[in-house]
Design an enzyme around this catalytic site. Structure first.
Site, PDB file in Angstrom:
ATOM      1  N   LYS A 189       0.849  -1.371  -0.092  1.00  0.00           N
ATOM      2  CA  LYS A 189      -0.393  -0.323   0.048  1.00  0.00           C
ATOM      3  C   LYS A 189       0.946   1.147   0.081  1.00  0.00           C
ATOM      4  O   LYS A 189       1.366   1.264   0.876  1.00  0.00           O
ATOM      5  CB  LYS A 189      -0.632   0.026   1.254  1.00  0.00           C
ATOM      6  CG  LYS A 189      -2.034   1.581   0.680  1.00  0.00           C
ATOM      7  CD  LYS A 189      -2.900   1.820   2.376  1.00  0.00           C
ATOM      8  CE  LYS A 189      -1.659   2.586   3.439  1.00  0.00           C
ATOM      9  NZ  LYS A 189      -2.157   4.001   2.728  1.00  0.00           N
ATOM     10  N   GLU A 265      10.432   0.938   9.986  1.00  0.00           N
ATOM     11  CA  GLU A 265      11.467   2.242   9.795  1.00  0.00           C
ATOM     12  C   GLU A 265      11.124   3.051  10.386  1.00  0.00           C
ATOM     13  O   GLU A 265       9.845   3.377   9.739  1.00  0.00           O
ATOM     14  CB  GLU A 265      12.066   2.221   8.648  1.00  0.00           C
ATOM     15  CG  GLU A 265      12.661   1.118   7.793  1.00  0.00           C
ATOM     16  CD  GLU A 265      14.142   0.372   8.949  1.00  0.00           C
ATOM     17  OE1 GLU A 265      14.465   1.663   9.838  1.00  0.00           O
ATOM     18  OE2 GLU A 265      14.462  -0.850   8.529  1.00  0.00           O
ATOM     19  N   CYS A 299      13.825  10.447   6.709  1.00  0.00           N
ATOM     20  CA  CYS A 299      14.003   9.945   8.348  1.00  0.00           C
ATOM     21  C   CYS A 299      15.433  10.461   8.882  1.00  0.00           C
ATOM     22  O   CYS A 299      15.715  10.801   9.934  1.00  0.00           O
ATOM     23  CB  CYS A 299      13.326   8.775   8.371  1.00  0.00           C
ATOM     24  SG  CYS A 299      14.301   7.545   7.429  1.00  0.00           S
ATOM     25  N   GLU A 398      10.299  16.206  15.292  1.00  0.00           N
ATOM     26  CA  GLU A 398      11.046  15.085  14.236  1.00  0.00           C
ATOM     27  C   GLU A 398      10.303  16.693  13.310  1.00  0.00           C
ATOM     28  O   GLU A 398       8.778  16.715  12.806  1.00  0.00           O
ATOM     29  CB  GLU A 398       9.919  14.023  13.401  1.00  0.00           C
ATOM     30  CG  GLU A 398      10.583  14.132  12.292  1.00  0.00           C
ATOM     31  CD  GLU A 398      10.569  12.455  11.595  1.00  0.00           C
ATOM     32  OE1 GLU A 398       9.595  11.701  11.798  1.00  0.00           O
ATOM     33  OE2 GLU A 398      11.317  11.774  11.306  1.00  0.00           O
TER      34      GLU A 398
HETATM   35  P1  NAI Z   1       1.841   8.256   8.541  1.00  0.00           P
HETATM   36  O1  NAI Z   1       3.309   7.422   9.319  1.00  0.00           O
HETATM   37  O2  NAI Z   1       0.712   8.734   8.946  1.00  0.00           O
HETATM   38  O3  NAI Z   1       2.279   7.613   6.968  1.00  0.00           O
HETATM   39  C1  NAI Z   1       3.074   6.742   6.403  1.00  0.00           C
HETATM   40  C2  NAI Z   1       2.524   5.485   5.193  1.00  0.00           C
HETATM   41  O4  NAI Z   1       1.052   4.875   7.089  1.00  0.00           O
HETATM   42  C3  NAI Z   1       1.184   6.236   4.703  1.00  0.00           C
HETATM   43  O5  NAI Z   1       1.187   4.732   3.992  1.00  0.00           O
HETATM   44  C4  NAI Z   1      -0.036   6.040   5.281  1.00  0.00           C
HETATM   45  O6  NAI Z   1      -1.384   5.734   4.625  1.00  0.00           O
HETATM   46  C5  NAI Z   1      -0.190   4.896   6.321  1.00  0.00           C
HETATM   47  N1  NAI Z   1      -0.811   4.970   7.294  1.00  0.00           N
HETATM   48  C6  NAI Z   1      -1.159   5.688   7.900  1.00  0.00           C
HETATM   49  N2  NAI Z   1      -2.692   5.965   9.269  1.00  0.00           N
HETATM   50  C7  NAI Z   1      -1.545   4.463   9.214  1.00  0.00           C
HETATM   51  C8  NAI Z   1      -2.475   3.056  10.238  1.00  0.00           C
HETATM   52  N3  NAI Z   1      -3.744   3.648  10.750  1.00  0.00           N
HETATM   53  N4  NAI Z   1      -2.091   2.004   9.914  1.00  0.00           N
HETATM   54  C9  NAI Z   1      -1.872   1.745   8.910  1.00  0.00           C
HETATM   55  N5  NAI Z   1      -1.136   2.540   7.728  1.00  0.00           N
HETATM   56  C10 NAI Z   1      -1.337   3.646   8.141  1.00  0.00           C
HETATM   57  O7  NAI Z   1       2.887   9.859   7.942  1.00  0.00           O
HETATM   58  P2  NAI Z   1       2.311  11.067   8.152  1.00  0.00           P
HETATM   59  O8  NAI Z   1       1.114  11.509   8.796  1.00  0.00           O
HETATM   60  O9  NAI Z   1       2.174  11.268   6.267  1.00  0.00           O
HETATM   61  O10 NAI Z   1       3.188  12.021   8.235  1.00  0.00           O
HETATM   62  C11 NAI Z   1       3.042  12.541   9.647  1.00  0.00           C
HETATM   63  C12 NAI Z   1       4.522  12.517  10.558  1.00  0.00           C
HETATM   64  O11 NAI Z   1       5.612  11.465  10.143  1.00  0.00           O
HETATM   65  C13 NAI Z   1       5.700  13.489   8.850  1.00  0.00           C
HETATM   66  O12 NAI Z   1       5.951  14.770  10.184  1.00  0.00           O
HETATM   67  C14 NAI Z   1       6.968  13.225   9.812  1.00  0.00           C
HETATM   68  O13 NAI Z   1       7.350  13.318  10.911  1.00  0.00           O
HETATM   69  C15 NAI Z   1       6.807  11.861   9.743  1.00  0.00           C
HETATM   70  N6  NAI Z   1       7.091  10.582   9.054  1.00  0.00           N
HETATM   71  C16 NAI Z   1       8.299   9.683   8.879  1.00  0.00           C
HETATM   72  C17 NAI Z   1       8.591   9.418   7.517  1.00  0.00           C
HETATM   73  C18 NAI Z   1       9.648   8.240   7.728  1.00  0.00           C
HETATM   74  O14 NAI Z   1      10.565   8.253   6.296  1.00  0.00           O
HETATM   75  N7  NAI Z   1      10.344   7.957   9.242  1.00  0.00           N
HETATM   76  C19 NAI Z   1       7.639   8.770   6.116  1.00  0.00           C
HETATM   77  C20 NAI Z   1       6.773  10.161   6.258  1.00  0.00           C
HETATM   78  C21 NAI Z   1       6.243  10.311   7.780  1.00  0.00           C
END
Ligand code: NAI
Ligand code: MG
Length: 494
Positions: A189, A265, A299, A398
């Site tokens: 996904k 990760e 990240c 972050e």
């Molecule tokens: P997120 O963690 O919500 O999104 C990442 C993935 O997780 C997307 O595919 C999303 O659809 C999915 N996701 C979201 N909620 C979920 C759930 N309940 N169950 C399963 N999958 C789920 O990240 P978001 O909200 O876009 O960004 C928020 C913060 O997260 C950013 O400001 C940043 O600090 C951090 N982040 C860190 C990343 C990294 O590379 N470690 C990547 C993206 C965000």
């Protein structure tokens, strides 16, 4: 082609794939709902993508489960032939890289050269792991007389992969290549914010010769399609890259469902430590690259710049001067010479602006930047704060934006302790010309990767992951494969 980096971008590339991919076919979702996909540099709509949900995930898992049946073509495939398919995928990605990169720029907003860099890493992983498929070997065990024992690695089964929007294609490559190398089937996904390049994988896996059901792609939202994956009783592993907050949700969902394995990760607040013997002229630039990379949406961005007190004032002054110049390199990601594109969306932009305000309120000194740029698109000025204290939000959270907090320290022990006092432990860099100081710090820093006089160095063979709340498990290298396999011990009485 000499180098993929010599290619020219395609503005407004044709978006061919907006449907789910199940069983080697592109199909509509059951609900008929769609997700609007927009360009973060222009805020204009690019297309609508089919919105997968639980019923669609169920169908994809069924297809993957069928592909994993005993005696299926995928299970019976000679590992060397699995390797050929991965190598072929590398060639296909390389051939199509200008188009993939152009779609990524449109969907995610990163500059074309950055998109090509992400793709080049994907290609290198497919080649590396293509060669690994027929080298995954167990051990012969030292058993008592009359018994013989050995281990063998099995695929975990069906992998659920959930990827973020900051490196959409690259992280899809990581999850797919490791799943396939170890003989699993996948339900992937992509993020609802940037799914387009991942959807292109469907055509590629058909062309490479993967049997139906081995790779399935379900675009959709986190709390619906994502949750359906993490809670699914018939998925054996969830591999996730994204926020620490969602990492917690996934670990919990594993516990309340079927104890599926998790590879996580997650986020970071990594330290960049500048010792007093470092070469300031060079290090100012590197520290800023390490912070602003991918518009800060990384990240492993090193977003706490710790600088020794002897060189602190000069370092801050030079960092502010540099960031002011870098402002001209933020803009249209299709334009040559642009280093940084927009943030991914309004929500992320608001979050970053809120953190910048918190920095000002909590008493950090705004040296430069701090404002939105351009009328259209989610652009933010490169921003530098000095006089940053450890308890400020900008030093703990972050930010995921182009913001550099610069922090003063007086001894290397103090810098290490403060670097380590974080809920995260993803990465750290140490810049020093003192060899003992370098080794001392590298040994003491609590993080999954430590770089000395370098940033973000990585290769297909280097395992990557986090200590503490930066994650669970590792990806890439041999260690990466371990998360995607079960170890079976076989004992024979002679
Ligand atoms: P997120 O963690 O919500 O999104 C990442 C993935 O997780 C997307 O595919 C999303 O659809 C999915 N996701 C979201 N909620 C979920 C759930 N309940 N169950 C399963 N999958 C789920 O990240 P978001 O909200 O876009 O960004 C928020 C913060 O997260 C950013 O400001 C940043 O600090 C951090 N982040 C860190 C990343 C990294 O590379 N470690 C990547 C993206 C965000
Ligand atoms: Mg979220």
């Amino acid at each position: 082609m000499d180098s993929i980096f010599d290619q020219k971008p395609i503005r407004n590339p044709e978006i061919k794939r907006t449907q789910l991919f199940i069983n080697n076919e592109y199909v509509d979702c059951v609900s008929g709902k769609t997700i609007e996909i927009f360009n973060p540099a222009t805020e204009e709509t690019i297309c609508w993508v089919q919105e997968g949900d639980k019923v669609d995930v169920d169908k994809a898992v069924e297809a993957a489960r069928t592909a994993m049946k005993r005696n299926s073509p995928w299970r019976k495939m000679n590992p060397a032939n699995r390797g050929k398919i991965l190598a072929k995928l590398a060639d296909i990605i390389e051939r199509d890289s200008a188009l993939i990169a152009s779609v990524e720029v449109t969907d995610n907003g990163k500059p074309f050269q950055s998109a090509l860099l992400d793709i080049s890493m994907g290609i290198s992983w497919f080649r590396y792991y293509g060669g690994y498929c027929d080298k995954i070997e167990g051990r012969t065990l030292a058993m008592e007389d009359g018994k013989m024992g050995f281990t063998k690695y099995d695929p975990v089964g069906v992998v659920g992969a959930i990827t973020p929007w900051n490196f959409p294609f690259m992280i899809a490559c990581i999850k797919l290549v490791q799943s396939l190398c170890t003989g699993n089937a996948v339900v992937l996904k992509p993020s609802e914010l940037a799914p387009l390049t991942t959807l292109m994988f469907g055509d590629m896996v058909i062309e490479a010769g993967l049997p139906p059901g081995v790779v399935n792609i379900i675009p959709g939202f986190g709390p619906t399609a994502g949750a359906a994956i993490t809670e699914h009783p018939d998925i054996n592993l969830v591999t996730f890259t994204g926020s620490t907050e969602v990492g917690h949700i996934i670990q919990t969902a594993s516990g309340t469902s079927n104890l599926k394995r998790v590879v996580l990760e997650l986020g970071g607040k990594s330290a960049f430590i500048v010792g007093k013997t470092a070469d300031i002229e060079k290090v100012v630039q590197i520290a800023q690259d390490a912070c602003f990379v991918n518009s800060g949406q990384t990240c492993v961005a090193l977003t706490r710049t710790f600088v020794h007190e002897d060189i602190y004032d000069e370092f801050v002054r030079k960092s502010a001067d540099l960031a002011k110049k870098t402002r001209d390199k933020v803009g249209d990601p299709f334009k040559e010479g642009i280093l940084y594109g927009p943030q991914i969306d309004q929500t992320q932009t608001d979050k970053i602006m809120d953190l910048i305000e918190s920095g000002k309120k909590e008493g950090a000194k705004l040296e430069c930047g701090g404002k939105r740029l351009n009328d259209k698109g989610f652009f933010i000025e490169p921003t530098v704060f000095s006089n940053v204290q450890d308890d400020m939000r900008i030093a703990k959270e972050e930010i995921f934006g182009p913001v550099q907090p610069i922090i003063k320290f007086s001894s290397i022990d103090e810098a290490i302790d403060r670097a380590n006092s974080s809920i995260y432990g993803l990465a750290a860099s140490v810049f020093t010309n003192d060899l003992s100081e370098a080794l001392y710090a590298a040994n003491a820093l609590e993080s999954g990767q430590v770089w000395v006089n370098d940033i973000m160095a990585a290769a297909p063979c280097t395992p990557f992951g986090g200590y503490k709340q930066s994650g669970i498990g590792r990806e890439l290298g041999w260690e990466g494969l371990l998360g995607y396999m079960e170890v079976k011990t076989i004992i024979i009485k002679i």
